[in-house]
Design a protein around this motif. Structure first.
Motif, short mmCIF file in Angstrom:
data_model
loop_
_atom_site.label_atom_id
_atom_site.label_comp_id
_atom_site.label_asym_id
_atom_site.label_seq_id
_atom_site.Cartn_x
_atom_site.Cartn_y
_atom_site.Cartn_z
N UNK A 157 9.53 4.56 4.91
CA UNK A 157 8.88 3.77 3.86
C UNK A 157 9.63 2.45 3.68
N UNK A 158 9.13 1.62 2.76
CA UNK A 158 9.84 0.43 2.31
C UNK A 158 10.20 0.68 0.85
N UNK A 159 11.48 0.48 0.51
CA UNK A 159 11.99 0.94 -0.77
C UNK A 159 12.90 -0.10 -1.42
N UNK A 175 0.88 -1.18 0.00
CA UNK A 175 0.00 0.00 0.00
C UNK A 175 0.91 1.22 0.00
N UNK A 176 0.76 2.08 -0.99
CA UNK A 176 1.63 3.24 -1.15
C UNK A 176 1.09 4.43 -0.35
N UNK A 177 2.01 5.30 0.08
CA UNK A 177 1.59 6.56 0.68
C UNK A 177 0.88 7.42 -0.36
N UNK A 178 -0.18 8.11 0.05
CA UNK A 178 -0.88 9.00 -0.85
C UNK A 178 -0.26 10.38 -0.94
N UNK A 179 0.79 10.61 -0.15
CA UNK A 179 1.50 11.90 -0.16
C UNK A 179 2.98 11.62 0.01
N UNK A 180 3.78 12.66 0.16
CA UNK A 180 5.21 12.48 0.38
C UNK A 180 5.88 11.77 -0.77
N UNK A 181 6.61 10.71 -0.48
CA UNK A 181 7.37 10.00 -1.51
C UNK A 181 6.51 9.12 -2.40
N UNK A 227 6.03 6.09 -1.81
CA UNK A 227 6.60 4.75 -1.70
C UNK A 227 5.74 3.86 -0.79
N UNK A 228 6.13 2.61 -0.68
CA UNK A 228 5.37 1.64 0.11
C UNK A 228 5.35 2.07 1.58
N UNK A 229 4.16 2.05 2.18
CA UNK A 229 4.00 2.52 3.55
C UNK A 229 4.51 1.50 4.56
N UNK A 230 4.96 2.03 5.70
CA UNK A 230 5.40 1.23 6.85
C UNK A 230 4.56 1.67 8.04
N UNK A 231 3.99 0.73 8.77
CA UNK A 231 3.09 1.05 9.87
C UNK A 231 3.40 0.17 11.08
N UNK A 232 2.60 0.35 12.12
CA UNK A 232 2.65 -0.53 13.29
C UNK A 232 1.29 -1.18 13.48
N UNK A 233 1.27 -2.50 13.75
CA UNK A 233 0.01 -3.21 13.93
C UNK A 233 0.01 -3.94 15.27
N UNK A 292 17.15 -3.71 6.99
CA UNK A 292 16.00 -4.43 7.54
C UNK A 292 15.02 -4.60 6.38
N UNK A 293 14.91 -5.82 5.86
CA UNK A 293 14.20 -6.07 4.60
C UNK A 293 12.87 -6.76 4.85
N UNK A 294 11.80 -6.17 4.30
CA UNK A 294 10.46 -6.74 4.47
C UNK A 294 10.36 -8.06 3.72
N UNK A 295 9.92 -9.11 4.43
CA UNK A 295 9.92 -10.44 3.85
C UNK A 295 9.00 -10.56 2.64
N UNK A 296 7.77 -10.07 2.75
CA UNK A 296 6.77 -10.30 1.71
C UNK A 296 7.05 -9.52 0.43
N UNK A 297 7.58 -8.30 0.55
CA UNK A 297 7.75 -7.46 -0.64
C UNK A 297 9.21 -7.26 -1.03
N UNK A 298 10.14 -7.74 -0.22
CA UNK A 298 11.59 -7.62 -0.49
C UNK A 298 12.04 -6.18 -0.65
N UNK A 299 11.37 -5.27 0.07
CA UNK A 299 11.79 -3.87 0.09
C UNK A 299 12.41 -3.53 1.45
N UNK A 300 13.34 -2.59 1.44
CA UNK A 300 14.11 -2.27 2.65
C UNK A 300 13.49 -1.12 3.43
#
Length: 218
Positions: A129-131, A56-62, A64-70, A104-112
């Motif tokens: 973000x994840x990039x 899920x991409x940010x709708x503003x800023x860069x 790029x793929x969003x990073x959140x806390x769940x 620190x690389x996200x497993x599912x999307x392989x973005x850092x």
């Protein structure tokens, strides 16, 4: 004569026993540390949420793929792999040192995990973000582990300081609405405080020359 023979064998075997015991203690201590290649979930200890990303991409800023806390402990999108910096990989299974630069690389999307000089959408701190693609991004993907002692202890809270911009990975509690309702904003903060402490939780911890040590539902 028989007693003398027994004493000699005891003298020969004693150093070997000490060596075996020291090896066992060394192996046990290795299990206490986060190691290169390990796949982990990271818990923000102040807000009790895990570092998370998704396509899920940010709708503003860069944009790029969003990073959140769940809050969920069993979401597969909260796994991250600990890797070395670009062109300088860490040895698989080696304990990560305090102050060591890592990716620190996200497993599912392989973005850092990445940050840069964009404002985060809710708090106006620095956007995280994840990039990248297939685990490769740029020099703004590098963080150092800030901890006490020599190595990153699995049970101790640590901070992640961004090498390129000197911010700390943090959460201050702001929540998103649709389409990621209830998830917390993750951002870069200029000062170390209680909002940027993280601890490893579930994961697969790689041991040197050994099979991975499983630590959760995987």
């Amino acid at each position: 004569m028989e007693r003398l023979w027994l004493v000699r064998w005891q003298l020969l075997l004693f150093p070997l026993l000490l060596l075996l015991l020291s090896n066992c203690e060394g192996r046990e201590s290795e299990l206490n540390y986060v190691t290169c290649g390990s796949l982990v979930k990271l818990l923000n200890t102040r807000h009790n949420v895990r570092l998370h990303s998704h396509d899920v991409k940010y709708g503003s800023g860069s944009g790029q793929q969003s990073v959140t806390g769940v809050e969920s402990a069993d979401d597969a999108n909260s796994y991250w792999q600990i890797r070395g910096k670009p062109a300088r990989p860490c040895q698989r299974g080696s304990a990560i040192k305090c102050g060591q630069p890592i990716r620190i690389t996200h497993m599912k999307t392989s973005r850092n995990l990445h940050t840069h000089h964009f404002s985060s959408p809710l708090s106006n701190n620095q956007e995280v973000s994840a990039f990248g693609e297939n685990g490769e991004g740029d020099d703004l993907d590098v963080w150092t582990v800030q901890c006490d002692g020599i190595y990153w202890d699995r049970d101790e809270p640590v901070r992640f300081k961004h090498v390129g911009t000197d911010v700390f990975l943090g959460i201050t509690g702001e929540q998103y609405g649709h389409p990621i309702r209830g998830q917390r904003e993750v951002h870069g903060m200029s000062t170390p405080n209680q909002h940027n402490l993280w601890r490893t939780m579930e994961g697969v911890f790689i041991q040197p020359s050994q099979e991975p040590l499983r630590h959760d539902e995987l």
